[in-house]
Each structure stands twice: as structure tokens, then as C-alpha cells.
Design an enzyme around this catalytic site. Structure first.
Site, PDB file in Angstrom:
ATOM      1  N   ASP A 149       1.224 -25.275  45.586  1.00 41.62           N
ATOM      2  CA  ASP A 149       0.419 -26.485  45.336  1.00 41.62           C
ATOM      3  C   ASP A 149       1.194 -27.608  44.659  1.00 41.62           C
ATOM      4  O   ASP A 149       0.604 -28.625  44.274  1.00 41.62           O
ATOM      5  CB  ASP A 149      -0.810 -26.133  44.477  1.00 41.62           C
ATOM      6  CG  ASP A 149      -1.885 -25.438  45.294  1.00 41.62           C
ATOM      7  OD1 ASP A 149      -2.068 -25.823  46.462  1.00 41.62           O
ATOM      8  OD2 ASP A 149      -2.533 -24.517  44.773  1.00 41.62           O
TER       9      ASP A 149
ATOM     10  N   ASP B 203      -4.111 -25.365  54.002  1.00 38.53           N
ATOM     11  CA  ASP B 203      -3.942 -26.406  52.984  1.00 38.53           C
ATOM     12  C   ASP B 203      -2.468 -26.726  52.717  1.00 38.53           C
ATOM     13  O   ASP B 203      -2.116 -27.825  52.289  1.00 38.53           O
ATOM     14  CB  ASP B 203      -4.568 -25.992  51.638  1.00 38.53           C
ATOM     15  CG  ASP B 203      -5.816 -25.145  51.757  1.00 38.53           C
ATOM     16  OD1 ASP B 203      -5.950 -24.434  52.761  1.00 38.53           O
ATOM     17  OD2 ASP B 203      -6.633 -25.180  50.841  1.00 38.53           O
TER      18      ASP B 203
HETATM   19  N1  GLY Z   1      -6.529 -26.138  48.337  1.00 41.23           N
HETATM   20  C1  GLY Z   1      -7.766 -25.564  47.985  1.00 41.23           C
HETATM   21  C2  GLY Z   1      -8.957 -26.233  48.557  1.00 41.23           C
HETATM   22  O1  GLY Z   1      -8.887 -27.028  49.455  1.00 41.23           O
HETATM   23  O2  GLY Z   1     -10.033 -25.940  48.088  1.00 41.23           O
END
Ligand code: GLY
Length: 404
Positions: free
Chosen positions: A118, A176
Site C-alpha cells: 500500500d 487494488d
Molecule cells: N485497498 C483496500 C480497499 O479498497 O478497500
């Protein structure tokens, strides 16, 4: 005739008094909704910056009405600082600029985090925007260190960046993760590390091959075998079922391939982005206001919550897509419809309300009973980014947005 003359003299004098006294003279360019929304957003951001503490950024609102704050290790921690930067760009408000700097520099230690993908969300949304806007080199070192840590998670055998270090998977990659590629494409150029951009492109190709179904909807989690590089599992984490189309996942995919095309010029990425856009835009479960339900495959559409965060990401991606293809008008129009819906009383907070978040009605992880029908800091971030892209495309005069 006399009546007509008197009337136009009256209108002219009102306009004169209005401008002389600093009162705003309404513009008749069809963008009043946009200016009202941007002003609300800038007001909320100013108030939020006065209210919250750098390093403990507002993330969402708990069911008991208290604000959920994001500590430094939280994946959403870069969005608030990033939102302040976009607020500054939308308004030229110097106070927001200094708040953006204050909230960004508090995230310094994120550059040393190694156990998550992330880092793009956490660092690039804050420091990346800070550097893009100001060119100030104080933002570069954290970006350089964070990019090295993100790149270290790339596995050549799998051809992808590892997303998480938790869970039952051998090598999980979530849809993601495409959002972190923008950081690596940029860092490859900025720090003269072509291997970063190469890894990002390989990740996009691997994801295109394994995450997508025939209809261009996507799985959430793919787990790989690190010895063979083969797919072991196709699952969901935040969607309804393994085979469903989780709304925000579709949005991440659309955004990821539009941006990958922009950063690489590889035409297969833009073709893929257009297929994903068609899946989203033509989906029978998409409500008339174009704010999707949290998952496209929910059974009870009338009683399922909407996800404004997915809508905001889709709008931002479609605006970008509209500038990359010849017949981009249909994407622009769809994004505009989303932005107008999000600017309605249903979704846009009233100034001073909503704990100073900008949007209402998003969903984090419904099946974990977490963040259901709440404001989310990333909904605000992508909404602001979309507003900025919209203003650029439509060449909207932003002079009247600044309150300070
Ligand atoms: N990256 C986590 C979400 O989109 O909730």
C-alpha cells in the site's frame, strides 16, 4: 420598450454593486454546481485540518458517531494529506497549502515500512502530490525510500508485486495493487531505476492475464505459487463472493489500466481499460444516478448500500480515459453524471457537517461489518482528484473558489 430598458439598467446596476462589494456575481456557464461543490470541499478541508492532528488522519465515521482515525501504518493514511493538496490546487488557498505540507511531513516514517504494497496509497498520494505541485526536494527522500521498499516486493517468478504479508495465501495479489503502479512508473524515471517501471508493467500484464474474467470483471485476490508462478486460488476478501464483482475492485482496475497506458504507451492497456469501462457503464445493476452498489452482484439491490468511493474512483479514471482515446466524450459524460450525483444533497456533506468529510455513503468492507454507509477518506481523495481533472478539461475558472 421603456420597461425593457429599465430592467436591463436594474440588472446592470445589481451586477456592478455585486462586483464592487466583492459579492459573487453568478456565472451562467452551467458550472455553478461545480463551484458550489468545490467551495464545500475547500471549506470542509480547512475545517478538518484545524480539527485533526497530523499523523492521525480522519479515515471514516464509526457506527457510534465517533471518527475513526488512521495511524501511520494504516493503508489510508496518505489520503487526507493528498486531499489537502488537491484542495489547494482547486482553490489556490494558501492556508490549505501550508496544512497540506504539515500533514504530509508527519507521514515521514512510512518510507521505512516494508510489509505491505500500500506504499503507493500511503506515500505517493501525499508526498507525490506535494512534489508534483511544489517541486520542493524535501519530499523526495521519503519517495525514494518508499519506492525501493515497494519494488522489493516484486517477485520475478510470479511477475507481480506481493500485496499482503498476512492471511492464508502463499503470495496474494489484490486488484487494488494496480493503484501502486503509478508510484513505480514515476519513481523509475525520477530516480533513474528503469527496473521499477519494468516491474510495474510486468505486474499490470500478469494481473491482466489472471485477475480478469471473460466479461472483464475482476477477482479481488489471486494467490500464486512462488516456485512455479502459477495461480493457486482466485478469491475475494471484500466482495460478496469469490465470483462476484466487488464495485471498488472494478474501479481500481479501470483506474489502473488507464494510468498504465498513460505511463507506458502500451495499447493493450487502454483496450483493457475500455473493456472494464464497458463492464461498469453497461451493467444492469448500475443505479440511475451511477453510484454503484458496494458489489455489482448483490441480491437485494434496493436494500444494499451504495459505494460513493467506487463512484469517485470511476469518475476520476473515466475523465482520464476520456483524454486518452478518440471518442472520449462518452466517458467524460458518464464521469460528469457521477460528479453531479455526488454533488447532490444525497452524497455531498453540508458545510460543517459529516465530521468535515466531503462525501457520505461509502462502504469499506461490508462482510466484515466494517465501514458500512460511512464517509471514507479515499472517497474524498478521488472525488477531489476527479473535480480537478474535470476543471482542467472544462477549463473552469477556479478564482472564486478560494475562501481565504
Ligand atoms: N485497498 C483496500 C480497499 O479498497 O478497500
Amino acid at each position: 420598450m421603456l420597461m425593457k430598458k429599465l430592467l436591463s439598467a436594474f440588472v446592470a446596476s445589481v451586477a456592478l454593486i455585486g462586483s464592487a462589494s466583492g459579492m459573487e456575481v453568478p456565472k451562467k456557464d452551467g458550472n455553478d454546481w461545480f463551484r458550489k461543490t468545490a467551495k464545500t470541499a475547500v471549506y470542509q478541508l480547512n475545517k478538518a485540518a484545524e480539527t485533526y492532528t497530523p499523523g492521525m488522519n480522519p479515515r471514516s465515521v464509526n457506527p457510534d458517531g465517533t471518527v475513526r482515525l488512521a495511524p501511520l501504518r494504516d493503508w489510508t493514511t496518505g489520503f487526507f494529506a493528498g486531499s489537502l493538496w488537491y484542495g489547494y490546487e482547486l482553490s489556490g488557498d494558501k492556508k490549505l497549502q501550508s496544512e497540506a505540507k504539515r500533514f504530509t511531513l508527519a507521514l515521514d516514517s512510512i518510507q521505512y515500512i516494508k510489509d505491505t504494497h500500500d506504499l503507493g496509497f500511503m506515500l505517493y498520494c501525499a508526498y507525490g502530490n506535494a512534489f508534483r505541485i511544489t517541486g520542493d526536494k524535501i519530499y523526495l527522500k521519503p519517495l525514494e525510500n518508499g519506492a525501493a521498499n515497494l519494488y522489493a516486493r516484486f517477485n520475478k517468478k510470479v511477475g507481480a508485486i506481493r500485496s499482503w504479508d498476512f492471511g492464508h495465501w502463499q503470495f496474494p495479489v489484490i486488484i487494488d495493487n494496480l493503484m501502486n503502479l503509478e508510484y513505480l512508473y514515476w519513481a523509475g524515471k525520477e530516480f533513474n531505476k528503469p527496473q521499477y517501471a519494468e516491474a510495474a508493467k510486468t505486474h499490470a500484464i500478469t494481473t491482466m492475464k489472471n485477475h480478469f474474467r471473460k466479461d472483464y470483471s475482476s477477482y479481488h485476490v489471486i494467490s500464486y505459487d512462488t516456485l512455479s508462478g502459477k495461480v493457486l486460488q482466485r478469491e475475494t476478501h471484500q466482495g460478496l463472493t469469490n465470483e462476484s464483482a466487488w464495485a471498488r475492485g472494478q474501479a481500481w482496475g479501470l483506474y489502473g489500466y488507464t494510468m498504465s497506458y498513460k505511463d507506458t504507451g502500451d495499447k493493450k492497456f487502454i483496450a483493457h481499460a475500455e473493456h472494464i469501462a464497458a463492464f461498469i457503464m453497461n451493467h444492469p445493476a448500475m443505479p440511475a444516478d451511477k453510484i454503484p452498489l458496494w458489489d455489482f452482484d448483490v441480491h437485494n439491490r434496493d436494500r444494499s448500500p451504495r459505494d460513493a468511493s467506487a463512484a469517485a474512483v470511476i469518475a476520476s479514471a473515466l475523465l482520464d480515459l476520456s483524454t486518452q482515446v478518440k471518442d472520449g466524450q462518452k466517458y467524460f459524460k458518464y464521469a460528469e453524471d457521477i460528479l453531479k450525483s455526488l454533488s447532490s444533497d444525497e452524497y455531498l456533506a453540508k458545510p460543517g457537517e459529516n465530521h468535515f468529510f466531503i462525501l457520505k455513503h461509502s462502504v469499506g468492507a461490508l462482510l466484515y461489518n466494517s465501514e458500512i454507509d460511512t464517509p471514507l477518506n479515499y472517497a474524498d481523495y478521488y472525488f477531489l482528484e476527479a473535480l480537478k481533472r474535470y476543471a482542467e478539461i472544462k477549463k473552469i475558472d477556479l478564482k472564486t473558489i478560494n475562501p481565504n
